[in-house]
Design a protein around this motif. Structure first.
Motif, PDB file in Angstrom:
ATOM      1  N   ARG A   1       0.842  -1.207   0.000  1.00 57.80           N
ATOM      2  CA  ARG A   1       0.000   0.000   0.000  1.00 57.80           C
ATOM      3  C   ARG A   1       0.874   1.253   0.000  1.00 57.80           C
ATOM      4  NH1 ARG A   1      -3.544   0.229   4.873  1.00 57.80           N
ATOM      5  NH2 ARG A   1      -4.172   2.196   3.932  1.00 57.80           N
ATOM      6  N   LEU A   2       1.948   1.232   0.805  1.00 58.21           N
ATOM      7  CA  LEU A   2       2.851   2.383   0.847  1.00 58.21           C
ATOM      8  C   LEU A   2       3.557   2.572  -0.492  1.00 58.21           C
ATOM      9  CD1 LEU A   2       4.154   4.719   2.367  1.00 58.21           C
ATOM     10  CD2 LEU A   2       5.823   3.083   3.294  1.00 58.21           C
ATOM     11  N   ALA A   3       4.003   1.478  -1.102  1.00 59.98           N
ATOM     12  CA  ALA A   3       4.669   1.564  -2.414  1.00 59.98           C
ATOM     13  C   ALA A   3       3.719   2.146  -3.463  1.00 59.98           C
ATOM     14  CB  ALA A   3       5.167   0.188  -2.847  1.00 59.98           C
ATOM     15  N   ASP A   4       2.458   1.726  -3.448  1.00 58.16           N
ATOM     16  CA  ASP A   4       1.468   2.271  -4.383  1.00 58.16           C
ATOM     17  C   ASP A   4       1.265   3.764  -4.151  1.00 58.16           C
ATOM     18  OD1 ASP A   4       1.130  -0.264  -5.453  1.00 58.16           O
ATOM     19  OD2 ASP A   4      -0.765  -0.655  -4.401  1.00 58.16           O
ATOM     20  N   TRP A   5       1.165   4.159  -2.884  1.00 60.90           N
ATOM     21  CA  TRP A   5       0.981   5.578  -2.552  1.00 60.90           C
ATOM     22  C   TRP A   5       2.191   6.389  -3.005  1.00 60.90           C
ATOM     23  CZ3 TRP A   5       3.660   9.059   0.474  1.00 60.90           C
ATOM     24  CH2 TRP A   5       3.008  10.260   0.744  1.00 60.90           C
ATOM     25  N   MET A   6       3.388   5.870  -2.774  1.00 63.65           N
ATOM     26  CA  MET A   6       4.613   6.578  -3.177  1.00 63.65           C
ATOM     27  C   MET A   6       4.651   6.762  -4.688  1.00 63.65           C
ATOM     28  SD  MET A   6       7.368   4.776  -0.586  1.00 63.65           S
ATOM     29  CE  MET A   6       8.799   5.675  -1.225  1.00 63.65           C
ATOM     30  N   LYS A   7       4.318   5.712  -5.423  1.00 64.60           N
ATOM     31  CA  LYS A   7       4.328   5.783  -6.890  1.00 64.60           C
ATOM     32  C   LYS A   7       3.321   6.824  -7.373  1.00 64.60           C
ATOM     33  CE  LYS A   7       4.135   2.931 -11.003  1.00 64.60           C
ATOM     34  NZ  LYS A   7       3.996   1.581 -11.537  1.00 64.60           N
ATOM     35  N   LYS A   8       2.126   6.792  -6.795  1.00 63.22           N
ATOM     36  CA  LYS A   8       1.064   7.732  -7.168  1.00 63.22           C
ATOM     37  C   LYS A   8       1.474   9.181  -6.912  1.00 63.22           C
ATOM     38  CE  LYS A   8      -3.700   8.931  -5.978  1.00 63.22           C
ATOM     39  NZ  LYS A   8      -4.824   8.609  -5.096  1.00 63.22           N
ATOM     40  N   HIS A   9       2.267   9.407  -5.870  1.00 60.78           N
ATOM     41  CA  HIS A   9       2.657  10.766  -5.493  1.00 60.78           C
ATOM     42  C   HIS A   9       4.076  11.131  -5.935  1.00 60.78           C
ATOM     43  CE1 HIS A   9      -0.871  10.121  -2.971  1.00 60.78           C
ATOM     44  NE2 HIS A   9      -1.006  11.432  -3.038  1.00 60.78           N
ATOM     45  N   GLY A  10       4.701  10.290  -6.754  1.00 63.26           N
ATOM     46  CA  GLY A  10       6.017  10.597  -7.295  1.00 63.26           C
ATOM     47  C   GLY A  10       7.129  10.597  -6.262  1.00 63.26           C
ATOM     48  N   VAL A  11       6.986   9.796  -5.212  1.00 59.53           N
ATOM     49  CA  VAL A  11       8.009   9.703  -4.178  1.00 59.53           C
ATOM     50  C   VAL A  11       8.886   8.492  -4.495  1.00 59.53           C
ATOM     51  CG1 VAL A  11       8.435   9.422  -1.713  1.00 59.53           C
ATOM     52  CG2 VAL A  11       6.450  10.744  -2.486  1.00 59.53           C
ATOM     53  N   THR A  12      10.171   8.724  -4.673  1.00 58.68           N
ATOM     54  CA  THR A  12      11.087   7.671  -5.088  1.00 58.68           C
ATOM     55  C   THR A  12      11.691   6.952  -3.878  1.00 58.68           C
ATOM     56  OG1 THR A  12      11.650   9.004  -7.015  1.00 58.68           O
ATOM     57  CG2 THR A  12      13.151   7.199  -6.472  1.00 58.68           C
ATOM     58  N   PRO A  13      11.537   5.623  -3.814  1.00 60.16           N
ATOM     59  CA  PRO A  13      12.123   4.881  -2.696  1.00 60.16           C
ATOM     60  C   PRO A  13      13.644   4.884  -2.778  1.00 60.16           C
ATOM     61  CG  PRO A  13      11.034   3.374  -4.235  1.00 60.16           C
ATOM     62  CD  PRO A  13      10.793   4.769  -4.731  1.00 60.16           C
ATOM     63  N   GLY A  14      14.281   4.954  -1.620  1.00 65.45           N
ATOM     64  CA  GLY A  14      15.737   4.954  -1.554  1.00 65.45           C
ATOM     65  C   GLY A  14      16.287   3.691  -0.917  1.00 65.45           C
ATOM     66  N   GLY A  15      15.430   2.683  -0.749  1.00 67.01           N
ATOM     67  CA  GLY A  15      15.870   1.436  -0.141  1.00 67.01           C
ATOM     68  C   GLY A  15      14.675   0.579   0.220  1.00 67.01           C
ATOM     69  N   PRO A  16      14.950  -0.585   0.779  1.00 67.76           N
ATOM     70  CA  PRO A  16      13.863  -1.504   1.148  1.00 67.76           C
ATOM     71  C   PRO A  16      13.108  -1.009   2.388  1.00 67.76           C
ATOM     72  CG  PRO A  16      15.963  -2.406   1.832  1.00 67.76           C
ATOM     73  CD  PRO A  16      16.273  -1.149   1.063  1.00 67.76           C
ATOM     74  N   PRO A  17      11.913  -1.540   2.601  1.00 64.48           N
ATOM     75  CA  PRO A  17      11.122  -1.107   3.760  1.00 64.48           C
ATOM     76  C   PRO A  17      11.683  -1.603   5.085  1.00 64.48           C
ATOM     77  CG  PRO A  17       9.958  -2.825   2.556  1.00 64.48           C
ATOM     78  CD  PRO A  17      11.200  -2.505   1.774  1.00 64.48           C
ATOM     79  N   LEU A  18      11.369  -0.842   6.124  1.00 62.62           N
ATOM     80  CA  LEU A  18      11.612  -1.218   7.508  1.00 62.62           C
ATOM     81  C   LEU A  18      10.248  -1.366   8.156  1.00 62.62           C
ATOM     82  CD1 LEU A  18      14.308   1.467   8.415  1.00 62.62           C
ATOM     83  CD2 LEU A  18      14.703  -0.937   7.826  1.00 62.62           C
ATOM     84  N   TYR A  19      10.149  -2.250   9.120  1.00 63.58           N
ATOM     85  CA  TYR A  19       8.883  -2.468   9.814  1.00 63.58           C
ATOM     86  C   TYR A  19       9.074  -2.120  11.283  1.00 63.58           C
ATOM     87  CZ  TYR A  19       8.019  -4.849   5.482  1.00 63.58           C
ATOM     88  OH  TYR A  19       7.886  -5.129   4.142  1.00 63.58           O
TER      89      TYR A  19
END
Length: 183
Positions: free
Chosen positions: A139-157
């Motif tokens: 869900r976070l990855a989808d939101w980031m893509k939709k808002h043009g936010v580029t991931p800089g690494g893998p997720p942390l929980y």
């Protein structure tokens, strides 16, 4: 009345622990962009989520199994790098990190430093099971893509509550580092 009491208890239990300071840069419902300072963590490999003694290795370190026999306060959240394996870490309290972290007695526990950074964050409730955590990351990855936010690494929980907290009151988060200068 019982739900109110349970909610209040869960909030008070979590409030008794130090948590890393952060600045909310932007908010969109359950999604946030946050800036975090540099953090120091005690970390151990996690081969099988919650079943390989990872938590207890870290707990023994903060309980005094270190070169100074120093007890270190528990903090929240517990940080994991994977949903089924990876690493588990406790954030070292700010004052202990500033004074110098004792050396763990166990070779399975290391002290790691995370640079200050910006993270996209999604808060979610529930047990924090591998499937729920993976779904939150998607869900976070989808939101980031939709808002043009580029991931800089893998997720942390990040998991904030003790195990006896009812699932519907638990505070969990997935955090993804954001490429510098991203919104």
């Amino acid at each position: 009345m019982t739900t109110l009491f349970t909610s209040l208890f869960a909030t008070i239990a979590r409030a008794g622990y130090e948590s890393p300071e952060h600045t909310v840069v932007s908010k969109d419902g359950s999604f946030e962009i946050r800036d975090y300072p540099a953090l120091t963590l005690a970390v151990t490999p996690m081969e099988k989520r919650g079943e390989d003694g990872s938590f207890m290795k870290l707990f023994r370190f903060i309980g005094g199994r270190n070169d100074r026999g120093e007890k270190i306060a528990m903090t929240v959240p517990v940080i994991m790098t994977g949903t089924t394996s990876g690493s588990m870490g406790f954030i070292v309290p700010k004052k202990v990190a500033e004074a110098g972290v004792p050396t763990p007695s166990s070779p399975d526990v290391t002290i790691n430093h995370r640079d200050a950074g910006r993270y996209a964050v999604l808060r979610f409730s529930g047990t924090g099971s591998p499937s729920a955590s993976k779904e939150a990351a998607e869900r976070l990855a989808d939101w980031m893509k939709k808002h043009g936010v580029t991931p800089g690494g893998p997720p942390l929980y990040a998991y904030y509550n003790p195990p006896w907290t009812p699932w519907f009151l638990r505070h969990n988060e997935v955090l993804v580092p954001v490429v510098p200068n991203a919104p």
